[in-house]
Design a protein around this motif. Sequence first.
Motif, PDB file in Angstrom:
ATOM      1  N   VAL A 151       0.850  -1.195   0.000  1.00 11.45           N
ATOM      2  CA  VAL A 151       0.000   0.000   0.000  1.00 11.45           C
ATOM      3  C   VAL A 151       0.881   1.240   0.000  1.00 11.45           C
ATOM      4  CG1 VAL A 151      -1.768   1.293   1.245  1.00 11.45           C
ATOM      5  CG2 VAL A 151      -1.845  -1.230   1.209  1.00 11.45           C
ATOM      6  N   GLN A 153       3.975   1.516  -1.034  1.00 10.82           N
ATOM      7  CA  GLN A 153       4.682   1.634  -2.316  1.00 10.82           C
ATOM      8  C   GLN A 153       3.779   2.287  -3.376  1.00 10.82           C
ATOM      9  OE1 GLN A 153       8.066   1.415  -3.596  1.00 10.82           O
ATOM     10  NE2 GLN A 153       8.054  -0.699  -2.913  1.00 10.82           N
ATOM     11  N   ARG A 154       2.539   1.848  -3.423  1.00  9.80           N
ATOM     12  CA  ARG A 154       1.597   2.395  -4.401  1.00  9.80           C
ATOM     13  C   ARG A 154       1.261   3.858  -4.080  1.00  9.80           C
ATOM     14  NH1 ARG A 154       0.081   1.107  -9.677  1.00  9.80           N
ATOM     15  NH2 ARG A 154      -1.433   2.734 -10.115  1.00  9.80           N
ATOM     16  N   HIS A 157       4.037   5.934  -5.205  1.00  3.69           N
ATOM     17  CA  HIS A 157       4.055   5.996  -6.662  1.00  3.69           C
ATOM     18  C   HIS A 157       3.012   6.987  -7.191  1.00  3.69           C
ATOM     19  CE1 HIS A 157       4.298   4.490 -10.825  1.00  3.69           C
ATOM     20  NE2 HIS A 157       2.979   4.456 -10.815  1.00  3.69           N
ATOM     21  N   GLU A 158       1.831   6.931  -6.624  1.00  4.62           N
ATOM     22  CA  GLU A 158       0.740   7.773  -7.160  1.00  4.62           C
ATOM     23  C   GLU A 158       0.813   9.210  -6.684  1.00  4.62           C
ATOM     24  OE1 GLU A 158      -3.282   6.519  -7.270  1.00  4.62           O
ATOM     25  OE2 GLU A 158      -2.775   4.403  -7.533  1.00  4.62           O
TER      26      GLU A 158
ATOM     27  N   TYR B  71       1.340  -3.889 -10.362  1.00  2.29           N
ATOM     28  CA  TYR B  71       0.486  -2.855  -9.745  1.00  2.29           C
ATOM     29  C   TYR B  71       1.146  -2.278  -8.506  1.00  2.29           C
ATOM     30  CZ  TYR B  71      -3.246  -0.603  -7.207  1.00  2.29           C
ATOM     31  OH  TYR B  71      -3.984   0.316  -6.494  1.00  2.29           O
ATOM     32  N   SER B  72       1.663  -3.141  -7.650  1.00  2.00           N
ATOM     33  CA  SER B  72       2.476  -2.692  -6.516  1.00  2.00           C
ATOM     34  C   SER B  72       3.342  -3.854  -6.059  1.00  2.00           C
ATOM     35  CB  SER B  72       1.633  -2.172  -5.359  1.00  2.00           C
ATOM     36  OG  SER B  72       2.467  -1.476  -4.428  1.00  2.00           O
ATOM     37  N   PHE B  73       4.335  -3.553  -5.233  1.00  2.00           N
ATOM     38  CA  PHE B  73       5.262  -4.604  -4.813  1.00  2.00           C
ATOM     39  C   PHE B  73       5.954  -4.203  -3.513  1.00  2.00           C
ATOM     40  CE2 PHE B  73       9.491  -2.747  -5.482  1.00  2.00           C
ATOM     41  CZ  PHE B  73       9.169  -1.617  -6.224  1.00  2.00           C
ATOM     42  N   ILE B 119       6.765  -0.205 -10.239  1.00  2.00           N
ATOM     43  CA  ILE B 119       5.338  -0.203 -10.545  1.00  2.00           C
ATOM     44  C   ILE B 119       5.160   0.130 -12.024  1.00  2.00           C
ATOM     45  CG2 ILE B 119       3.208   1.127 -10.196  1.00  2.00           C
ATOM     46  CD1 ILE B 119       3.936   1.213  -7.199  1.00  2.00           C
TER      47      ILE B 119
END
Lengths: 397, 142
Positions: A151, A153-154, A157-158, B71-73, B119
């Motif tokens: 979560v 990491q995403r 990223h976003e 998507y994620s890692f 990603i």
Amino acid sequence: MSAQSRDAAIVGVYEYPSRDVEGAVNPLQIKAACAAKALADAGLDWKDVDAIYDASESGPMSGLMISEYFGIKPTVMDTTSVGGSSYEFHAAHALRDIRSGKANVALLTYGSTAHSNALAIGAGGRGGGVSPGDNMETFAGQTLVANYAMVAQRHMHEFGTTSEQLAEISVATRFHAMRNPEAVKAMEDLEFMNIRETTVEDVISSRMIADPLHLLDCCMISDGGGAIVIASAEIAASCSKKPVWILGSGESIKYPENGGDITVSAGAQSAPIAFGEAGVKPIEIDVAMIYDSFSITVLTLLEDLGFCGKGEGGPWVSGGKLRFDRPSDGPAINTDGGGLSSNHPGMRGIFLLIEAARQMRGESHSQVEDARLAVAHGNGGMLGARHSAATIILARD
Amino acid sequence: MMSDEKTITRPLPRVNEQDTGAFWTATKDKKFIYQQCEKTGEVIWHPRSHSTGSVNGELTTRVSKGEGAIYSFSVVRLSYHPFFKTKAPYVVAYVDLDEGPRFLTNVVGIENPLEDVQIGQRVKIDWEEHEELAIPLVRPID
């Protein structure tokens, strides 16, 4: 505010003081000890309880056993078990049951010896799951920490969220823990290194557990427990302590979905329901008790509770604004020291309600001046996969 | 307890699990199958015996081409699992297959797990063969 109904209130709380019981007591004994103290706190006794809420953390079908153990013959029995947020679900259900006239005095208890049992919660194998979903996932060796890390990491990223921003959450929480003697004792008993206030640098230089989460982004694993007594307005009027009203509640479950957004938690669904029922806006909240299994949990949940927009959590938590002594900067978070620095016996949702009640009574070690409104938001399961959320809005008279 | 080091393996799925067994049986032929609701078009993941698209929905089984994007890692640095603790650091990832399913797996075929995964990175399935089934890992597409 005048439209708010004040039908049920927290009238008794107790938090088990030890985080390392060294095998001397079992979870059931912790539950009973806490229940007795919470009832005494309210000026009530076992015989007054007519509704029991239990998350089965002490064993399957606990609903059959726990009433006998307490010596209670309840007319309402609720064994909702959805991980660490179970106690916010229980508070929501107690409000509903009391409001409907089915219950008058509700007892919620929790007990765990996760530390004494040396449970490898965060970095264990996650083996043994029996659901179809588990059968598709256990081969990958995703630790619990790694699930939350995905979560983070995403989110990074976003939205460009940084490790330094996540660290602000750990730093503010430790600041509160150092003011709480039981939290300091907990860190001593669990043999924390360098027990002191921390800095952002301390957090980001602690060792990486699962990228991008560092050791100090992660909660501890302790023993512990607690109990809460929730009563009708009629009974609350004659209790020892001032009532802490439950103004609203919301519940939700979220799970992995094709094309889903893991930066949004189940809280995005539960929070508007709770705030709506309470007639309260996030900006009015003085104290936010937010489930802090990890720093990313808090960041995500703060956004989903509506304190800031999705993706704005990083800047929003920066600069020490989460501390109890900066009320003009928004709500104080996790003023007991949280799961990050006070206790996390596996399912810490009950402590969110206990500390929120202390704040509404003026009893916290990091008391927010003139605190009137609090939110307790529990998250159970795994934030980056299937998880539960419940939001409870609390107010003093 | 494991007495023979060679017998330590990753935790393997149960091929006889009723909802997901057909998926694992198909992996023997290196086929990644998924389900789609005929009525609503919804891609169902994880596999199960009923359509969540509609109570009247029939499920069609399809075969993925096996390509998708991360998507994620996360890079797992610490695991107490007897198999995975020997593999750390290793990469766990959610992969969005082009046909829709998002599944959890490991990224292999990389030199440095700390730097070589991103990603959005394109990946393809890389089957790890076992006696009764194969595990769908992924590796970056060059």
